[in-house]
Design a protein around this motif. Structure first.
Motif, PDB file in Angstrom:
ATOM      1  N   GLN A 125      38.208  -0.435  23.729  1.00 35.53           N
ATOM      2  CA  GLN A 125      39.033   0.063  22.705  1.00 35.53           C
ATOM      3  C   GLN A 125      40.243  -0.948  22.534  1.00 35.53           C
ATOM      4  N   ASN A 126      40.517  -1.490  23.911  1.00 36.19           N
ATOM      5  CA  ASN A 126      41.755  -2.507  23.666  1.00 36.19           C
ATOM      6  C   ASN A 126      41.086  -3.650  22.834  1.00 36.19           C
ATOM      7  N   GLU A 127      39.785  -4.023  22.907  1.00 31.11           N
ATOM      8  CA  GLU A 127      39.405  -5.288  22.387  1.00 31.11           C
ATOM      9  C   GLU A 127      39.195  -5.153  20.890  1.00 31.11           C
ATOM     10  N   GLU A 128      38.742  -3.953  20.465  1.00 25.77           N
ATOM     11  CA  GLU A 128      38.539  -3.544  19.001  1.00 25.77           C
ATOM     12  C   GLU A 128      40.149  -3.804  18.528  1.00 25.77           C
ATOM     13  N   MET A 129      41.137  -3.559  19.249  1.00 28.01           N
ATOM     14  CA  MET A 129      42.723  -3.157  18.678  1.00 28.01           C
ATOM     15  C   MET A 129      43.136  -4.817  18.541  1.00 28.01           C
ATOM     16  N   LYS A 130      42.575  -5.665  19.662  1.00 26.18           N
ATOM     17  CA  LYS A 130      42.757  -7.151  19.555  1.00 26.18           C
ATOM     18  C   LYS A 130      42.234  -7.650  18.461  1.00 26.18           C
ATOM     19  N   LYS A 131      41.076  -7.406  18.012  1.00 28.08           N
ATOM     20  CA  LYS A 131      40.453  -8.032  16.853  1.00 28.08           C
ATOM     21  C   LYS A 131      41.086  -7.646  15.535  1.00 28.08           C
ATOM     22  N   ILE A 132      41.868  -6.280  15.476  1.00 28.29           N
ATOM     23  CA  ILE A 132      42.524  -6.048  14.179  1.00 28.29           C
ATOM     24  C   ILE A 132      43.926  -6.632  14.442  1.00 28.29           C
ATOM     25  N   LEU A 133      44.827  -6.337  15.404  1.00 24.59           N
ATOM     26  CA  LEU A 133      46.239  -6.554  15.445  1.00 24.59           C
ATOM     27  C   LEU A 133      46.664  -8.088  16.113  1.00 24.59           C
ATOM     28  N   GLY A 134      45.311  -8.388  16.830  1.00 23.80           N
ATOM     29  CA  GLY A 134      45.543  -9.599  17.557  1.00 23.80           C
ATOM     30  C   GLY A 134      46.260  -9.489  19.135  1.00 23.80           C
ATOM     31  N   GLU A 135      46.624  -8.309  19.370  1.00 24.29           N
ATOM     32  CA  GLU A 135      46.736  -8.181  20.713  1.00 24.29           C
ATOM     33  C   GLU A 135      46.349  -6.680  21.042  1.00 24.29           C
ATOM     34  N   ASP A 136      46.365  -6.314  22.477  1.00 29.12           N
ATOM     35  CA  ASP A 136      45.951  -4.991  22.758  1.00 29.12           C
ATOM     36  C   ASP A 136      47.259  -4.101  22.926  1.00 29.12           C
ATOM     37  N   LYS A 137      48.273  -4.225  21.986  1.00 29.84           N
ATOM     38  CA  LYS A 137      49.279  -3.230  21.967  1.00 29.84           C
ATOM     39  C   LYS A 137      49.824  -3.275  20.487  1.00 29.84           C
ATOM     40  N   ILE A 138      50.612  -2.200  20.123  1.00 31.95           N
ATOM     41  CA  ILE A 138      50.957  -1.864  18.898  1.00 31.95           C
ATOM     42  C   ILE A 138      52.564  -2.611  18.846  1.00 31.95           C
ATOM     43  N   ARG A 139      52.848  -3.653  18.495  1.00 28.58           N
ATOM     44  CA  ARG A 139      54.162  -4.282  18.719  1.00 28.58           C
ATOM     45  C   ARG A 139      54.924  -4.895  17.350  1.00 28.58           C
ATOM     46  N   ILE A 140      56.118  -4.581  17.162  1.00 31.43           N
ATOM     47  CA  ILE A 140      56.886  -5.080  15.998  1.00 31.43           C
ATOM     48  C   ILE A 140      57.898  -5.871  16.536  1.00 31.43           C
ATOM     49  N   ARG A 141      57.752  -7.066  15.991  1.00 34.18           N
ATOM     50  CA  ARG A 141      58.653  -8.319  16.367  1.00 34.18           C
ATOM     51  C   ARG A 141      59.864  -8.500  15.502  1.00 34.18           C
ATOM     52  N   ILE A 142      61.261  -8.809  15.944  1.00 37.16           N
ATOM     53  CA  ILE A 142      62.270  -8.868  14.953  1.00 37.16           C
ATOM     54  C   ILE A 142      63.026 -10.226  15.447  1.00 37.16           C
TER      55      ILE A 142
END
Length: 283
Positions: A125-142
């Protein structure tokens, strides 16, 4: 407006929390002078990314309000979870971390979105998330680019933030694109807001994403959207109190859609064509 939205959602939250949300939103909007949002291919890590460039009168003051926004959002979502007995929503948190990363010589704050299942999900599941978001976390950057500019990104990893900071320092790139300028010229004068949407970019992002996810393209073979001009939706002042809105669809987009429908119909017809069987010759 915020109060109307909260009432429409019928949230079981205290009046004190409602007033905190209104106060924070009012203070933030008072600092806001412009905003540009871009969503589409990440062009970095993962498939999809969203970037927002905010023009403000004071970037330090505006950024200082965001940690409270994250906390207020956590309270609202968890309240919604309790109200509807949704465990995932009850466990969801927006965690603000100051100076979490250094990107392109900028100190970057982050909001990490966490919930129970995310903490315990497996490597697949972490790998699938990485494919979509580019990382295995849900992160917003400011990031604060200058005293009057903030950049916010979601998806695309660090490299997407690098590209967004670079674009912000150059004054943005979307409204300087020749094809976007053609569309903007067709929208009402004295603009107060505009939205451009590129079918070509959207379907390109979808096909790229499907390839990354190991799935076959859902478009007919050899078909591509060719029109580079985006669809436009705009609002502009018309007189002292009137607002005029319009939608512009380039003829090239219409032709692409017609060709797409034709290609789909041809592919469907071909699938139903009878296959001639060769008769075996008698010896």
């Amino acid at each position: 407006l915020v109060e109307m939205v909260l009432k429409a959602l019928d949230l079981d939250i205290s009046e004190e929390l409602v007033q905190k949300i209104i106060k924070n939103g009012t203070e933030f909007n008072a600092l806001l002078t412009s905003q540009q949002l871009v969503a589409g291919p990440a062009n970095g890590e993962g498939v999809f990314g969203v970037s927002m460039v905010l023009g403000v009168t004071d970037a330090e003051k505006a950024k200082a309000l965001i940690p409270e926004q994250a906390d207020l959002m956590t309270q609202v979502v968890q309240s919604l979870g309790r109200q509807h007995q949704e465990q995932e929503l009850e466990s969801l948190k927006f965690n603000y971390v100051k100076n979490a990363e250094t990107i392109n010589n900028n100190m970057v704050d982050v909001i990490d979105v966490t919930y129970d299942t995310l903490k315990t999900q497996g490597d697949d599941q972490n790998e699938e998330m990485k494919k979509i978001l580019g990382e295995d976390k849900i992160r917003i950057r400011i990031a604060q680019v200058d005293p009057k500019t903030l950049v916010v990104t979601f998806g695309g990893g660090k490299s997407f933030m690098v590209a967004a900071i670079d674009a912000a320092r150059k004054g943005g790139t979307v409204n300087k694109d020749p094809n976007v300028l053609k569309t903007l010229a067709k929208l009402p004068p004295n603009p107060i807001g505009s939205l451009v949407f590129s079918p070509q970019n959207l379907f390109s992002a979808i096909q790229t994403g499907m390839a990354i996810m190991g799935e076959k393209s859902n478009l007919p073979e050899d078909f591509k959207f060719k029109c580079p001009e985006p669809i436009g939706i705009g609002w502009g002042l018309a007189g002292e109190s009137a607002v005029k809105g319009s939608v512009y669809v380039p003829i090239g987009v219409v032709i692409d859609i017609v060709d797409w429908v034709k290609a789909e119909m041809s592919a469907t017809m071909a699938a139903f064509e009878p296959v001639e069987e060769e008769e075996e010759a008698e010896v």
